[in-house]
Design a protein around this motif. Sequence first.
Motif, mmCIF file in Angstrom:
data_model
loop_
_atom_site.group_PDB
_atom_site.id
_atom_site.type_symbol
_atom_site.label_atom_id
_atom_site.label_comp_id
_atom_site.label_asym_id
_atom_site.label_seq_id
_atom_site.Cartn_x
_atom_site.Cartn_y
_atom_site.Cartn_z
ATOM 1 N N GLN A 155 1.034 -0.998 0.093
ATOM 2 C CA GLN A 155 -0.161 0.007 -0.081
ATOM 3 C C GLN A 155 0.983 1.152 -0.031
ATOM 4 O OE1 GLN A 155 -3.406 0.142 -0.142
ATOM 5 N NE2 GLN A 155 -3.294 -2.241 -0.419
ATOM 6 N N ILE A 156 0.680 2.254 -1.102
ATOM 7 C CA ILE A 156 1.619 3.258 -1.074
ATOM 8 C C ILE A 156 0.791 4.320 -0.251
ATOM 9 C CG2 ILE A 156 2.554 5.204 -2.631
ATOM 10 C CD1 ILE A 156 2.454 2.957 -5.077
ATOM 11 N N GLN A 157 1.732 4.784 0.679
ATOM 12 C CA GLN A 157 1.139 5.905 1.682
ATOM 13 C C GLN A 157 1.190 7.324 0.979
ATOM 14 O OE1 GLN A 157 -0.083 4.303 4.678
ATOM 15 N NE2 GLN A 157 0.268 2.621 3.405
ATOM 16 N N GLY A 158 0.548 8.249 1.813
ATOM 17 C CA GLY A 158 0.632 9.729 1.289
ATOM 18 C C GLY A 158 1.982 10.319 1.103
ATOM 19 N N ASP A 159 2.950 9.642 1.791
ATOM 20 C CA ASP A 159 4.014 10.517 1.965
ATOM 21 C C ASP A 159 4.909 9.795 1.063
ATOM 22 O OD1 ASP A 159 4.532 8.051 3.459
ATOM 23 O OD2 ASP A 159 5.361 8.887 5.055
ATOM 24 N N GLY A 160 4.468 8.780 0.242
ATOM 25 C CA GLY A 160 5.314 8.041 -0.701
ATOM 26 C C GLY A 160 6.094 6.939 -0.282
ATOM 27 N N SER A 161 5.834 6.631 1.001
ATOM 28 C CA SER A 161 6.353 5.225 1.852
ATOM 29 C C SER A 161 5.487 4.235 1.433
ATOM 30 C CB SER A 161 6.581 5.541 3.223
ATOM 31 O OG SER A 161 5.119 5.521 3.751
#
Length: 63
Positions: free
Chosen positions: A44-50
Motif C-alpha cells: 500500500q503506497i502511503q500519502g508520504d510516498g512510503s
Amino acid sequence: MVSAKKWYTTIQDAADGSGDSILLFPDELLEEMGWIEGDVLDFQIQGDGSVQVQKIVPPCSDK
C-alpha cells in the motif's frame, strides 16, 4: 499496540529488458516478520510516498 518500525531498501532494475523491478528485503526483516518464500504480500503506497507491506493471510478452509 504494534509499533511501526521502518526499514529502507533499494529497488533494483531486473536487468532483463522487461522494465520490471526487484525489491530485496533484508534477511533481518524477513526473520522478524516471519515471511518466507511463497508468502503473498500486500503493498500500500502511503500519502508520504512510503510503502506499507503486510503478509496476506488466507482464510482457513475446510477443504
